[in-house]
Design a protein around this motif. Structure first.
Motif, short mmCIF file in Angstrom:
data_model
loop_
_atom_site.label_atom_id
_atom_site.label_comp_id
_atom_site.label_asym_id
_atom_site.label_seq_id
_atom_site.Cartn_x
_atom_site.Cartn_y
_atom_site.Cartn_z
N CYS A 24 0.84 -1.21 0.00
CA CYS A 24 0.00 0.00 0.00
C CYS A 24 0.87 1.26 0.00
CB CYS A 24 -0.93 -0.01 1.22
SG CYS A 24 -2.24 -1.24 1.15
N ASN A 69 -4.98 15.89 -4.33
CA ASN A 69 -4.77 15.25 -3.03
C ASN A 69 -5.97 14.41 -2.62
OD1 ASN A 69 -2.21 16.29 -2.73
ND2 ASN A 69 -2.86 18.05 -1.53
N ILE A 70 -7.17 14.92 -2.96
CA ILE A 70 -8.37 14.14 -2.66
C ILE A 70 -8.32 12.80 -3.38
CG2 ILE A 70 -10.87 14.04 -3.02
CD1 ILE A 70 -10.93 17.07 -2.56
N VAL A 71 -7.95 12.84 -4.67
CA VAL A 71 -7.85 11.59 -5.45
C VAL A 71 -6.77 10.69 -4.88
CG1 VAL A 71 -7.32 10.63 -7.72
CG2 VAL A 71 -8.71 12.69 -7.54
N ASN A 124 1.32 8.37 -6.39
CA ASN A 124 1.40 9.81 -6.15
C ASN A 124 2.41 10.46 -7.07
OD1 ASN A 124 0.69 12.18 -4.71
ND2 ASN A 124 2.57 12.01 -3.53
N LEU A 166 -6.51 5.48 0.78
CA LEU A 166 -7.47 4.94 1.72
C LEU A 166 -8.10 3.66 1.17
CD1 LEU A 166 -9.01 5.26 4.38
CD2 LEU A 166 -10.69 6.67 3.17
N GLY A 167 -8.40 3.69 -0.14
CA GLY A 167 -8.95 2.48 -0.78
C GLY A 167 -7.98 1.32 -0.68
N SER A 168 -6.69 1.61 -0.90
CA SER A 168 -5.67 0.55 -0.81
C SER A 168 -5.59 0.00 0.62
CB SER A 168 -4.30 1.10 -1.23
OG SER A 168 -4.32 1.55 -2.55
N TYR A 195 -5.40 10.61 -1.81
CA TYR A 195 -5.69 10.06 -0.50
C TYR A 195 -6.88 9.10 -0.55
CZ TYR A 195 -2.24 13.16 1.51
OH TYR A 195 -1.06 13.78 1.83
N GLU A 196 -7.82 9.34 -1.45
CA GLU A 196 -8.89 8.37 -1.64
C GLU A 196 -8.32 7.05 -2.14
OE1 GLU A 196 -11.76 10.11 -4.22
OE2 GLU A 196 -12.85 11.11 -2.59
N THR A 197 -7.35 7.14 -3.06
CA THR A 197 -6.70 5.94 -3.57
C THR A 197 -5.95 5.22 -2.46
OG1 THR A 197 -6.43 6.98 -5.74
CG2 THR A 197 -5.07 5.05 -5.29
N SER A 203 -7.68 19.12 -5.39
CA SER A 203 -8.41 18.03 -6.06
C SER A 203 -7.53 16.80 -6.20
CB SER A 203 -8.88 18.50 -7.44
OG SER A 203 -9.70 19.62 -7.34
#
Length: 500
Positions: free
Chosen positions: A19, A261-263, A27, A269-271, A265-267, A259
């Motif tokens: 992860c 960073n949102i993508v 990133n 968090l998903g991982s 960190y969502e990625t 925007s």
């Protein structure tokens, strides 16, 4: 099962590391790709705006040329005003003679405080026959403007100059570019060939020197630069043909980074969530199989202690059912074989009576019951064959073995199979639970009489003792019976009851 838990730990570490690596790599590439995409987009946008700017200046230039070519329009103030009103791009139209004197002015103009502008660069360029577009400069009325100057040619010579002025802080340029948005806070900026701002959404910056001008090189490029406030911007720029001006399309990095960073960190968090789910699934799977296996291993280990415990099949999954059935069947067979072996180990091979080992175990059981206050009356008989050595010496050991076998059968028939023990040689013991004194003496006499009748000339001497009448100790019970036997042996073929 420690290995399985180590596997879970290693799996968790690998997933966490995966992860982290995924986050770092994603990133890095995501930033690089989005930067490249945004810079390329801004560069293309600047080229499009540059072409639009050229078209609009060509339109203004054609208008000025039309005025320069039409004497009627130049000479008629009313007609000049009407013609100027048709072209809103031009704020002021000024007609000069060849000496630089102002002949006519049309449009939204302040009355100049001078009547001759021959010293202006745009006039000098036009009076020498060139069509000229100026950089930003301040007019005599103090307004920041850009002008297009065209020579008036009459009879093959320069007769004057027509100048069209565009106010930089007016409504025309604002109407051209204010409605163009690039992202949430992206905007357009236009610089002249010396780096002065021709257009900017912040009107206060128009006419000032741009902080990014010195970094602009080439016809079109894109890069990350800092603006007036020192904040980084995505800047795409394009040089305007024939003007050497620059059109800049600027997008603040902060908007994009938010925007992005949102993508990212969502990625991430998903991982992490996927990683946790995989670990939980691994733990569940390992526990599902390790717990039954642990129970099976525990049950197998219990066999070493002689514990033959079956496993309940309903506590196991379907995949373990057959294994449990096989285990239970094996336990059943082992238990039977163990009991058979255990019993065989307690049986005297010659007489079929219980041996000294079984006798000692039985006494231990009686002692345990006595300590728990659960032991009732117990009678003990010790027997010894009279003249047994003489029989062996005269008739042989085979005859002696037959006597031992017959004696054991007599005792079993009188006292019961489970009460008869062979000490060794020609010595036997009978221990009976819950028996009265009379019954104990009766059994002893019955044994003695049957032996007298059937043992090939041999008799038996018997000593008897009773618990708890004679003693409260199991060991002393046997000792007292032995003392009574000693008395019987003196006269032989006799039963003696221990008396204190």
């Amino acid at each position: 099962m420690k290995f399985l838990y180590k596997v879970i730990l290693v799996l968790g570490i690998l997933i966490a590391l995966s992860c982290f690596v995924q986050f770092v790599v994603f990133n890095k590439f995501f930033i690089a790709n989005t930067n490249s995409l945004l810079l390329s987009t801004n560069e293309k946008a600047s080229e499009n705006v540059s072409m639009q700017l050229v078209e609009n200046f060509n339109k203004i230039q054609n208008f000025v040329k039309t005025v320069a070519a039409n004497e009627e329009i130049r000479e008629n103030q009313e007609l000049l005003n009407k013609f100027n009103a048709i072209i809103p791009e031009v704020d002021v139209v000024t007609i000069f003679n060849s000496r630089g004197d102002i002949l006519h002015i049309s449009g939204n103009a302040h009355i100049p405080n001078v009547s001759n502008l021959a010293y202006r660069d745009y006039f000098q360029q036009a009076v020498h026959g060139k069509t000229y577009i100026s950089n930003v400069f301040t007019s005599t009325s103090g307004v920041k403007v850009v002008v297009i100057s065209v020579p008036i040619v009459k009879d093959g010579s320069i007769d004057g100059v027509v100048v069209g002025a565009v106010k930089l802080q007016g409504t025309y340029l604002a109407s051209m570019f204010d409605n163009k948005k690039f992202g949430r806070n992206g905007y357009i900026s236009i610089l002249d060939s010396k780096g002065y701002v021709v257009y900017h959404p912040n009107k206060e910056l128009i006419g000032k020197k741009s902080v990014t001008f010195d970094k602009l090189q080439g016809k079109s490029r894109s890069k990350i630069m800092k603006d007036y406030s020192g904040k980084e911007q995505f800047v795409g720029f394009s040089k305007v043909p024939n003007l050497n001006w620059y059109v800049l399309v600027i997008t603040p990095t902060a908007d994009i980074m938010t925007s992005r960073n949102i993508v990212v960190y969502e990625t991430f968090l998903g991982s992490v969530v996927v990683g946790i789910l995989i670990i939980l699934l691994g733990i569940y799977t390992i526990k599902r199989y390790s717990k039954p296996l642990n129970n099976l291993i525990f049950s197998f280990n219990a066999l070493k202690d002689g514990k033959y415990k079956k496993i309940e099949p309903h506590n196991y999954g379907e995949e373990f059912q057959e294994m449990v059935i096989v285990y239970n069947n094996t336990i059943e067979r082992l238990k039977k074989e163990y009991n058979d072996l255990e019993e065989a180990a307690d049986i005297d091979s010659l007489t079929g009576a219980y041996n000294r080992r079984a006798f000692n175990k039985f006494l231990s059981t009686l002692k345990q019951e006595m300590s728990n206050c659960g032991l009732g009356r117990v009678g003990a008989l010790l027997l010894d064959i009279d003249n047994f050595k003489k029989l062996n010496d005269t008739s042989g050991h085979l005859a002696g073995d037959n006597v031992l076998k017959n004696l054991a059968e007599i005792m079993k028939s009188s006292a019961g199979d489970r009460s008869v023990f062979r000490f060794g040689g020609d010595e036997f013991a009978v221990v009976i639970r819950n028996i009265s004194d009379e019954r104990l003496l009766s059994i002893a006499e019955a044994i003695r009489l049957k032996c007298e009748e059937t043992l090939n000339g041999c008799t038996v001497s018997i000593g008897a003792a009773k618990f708890p009448k004679d003693t409260y100790s199991i060991d002393k019970l046997i000792d007292f019976a032995d003392k009574a036997l000693y008395i019987s042996k003196k006269s032989r073929n006799k039963v003696t009851i221990f008396v204190k």
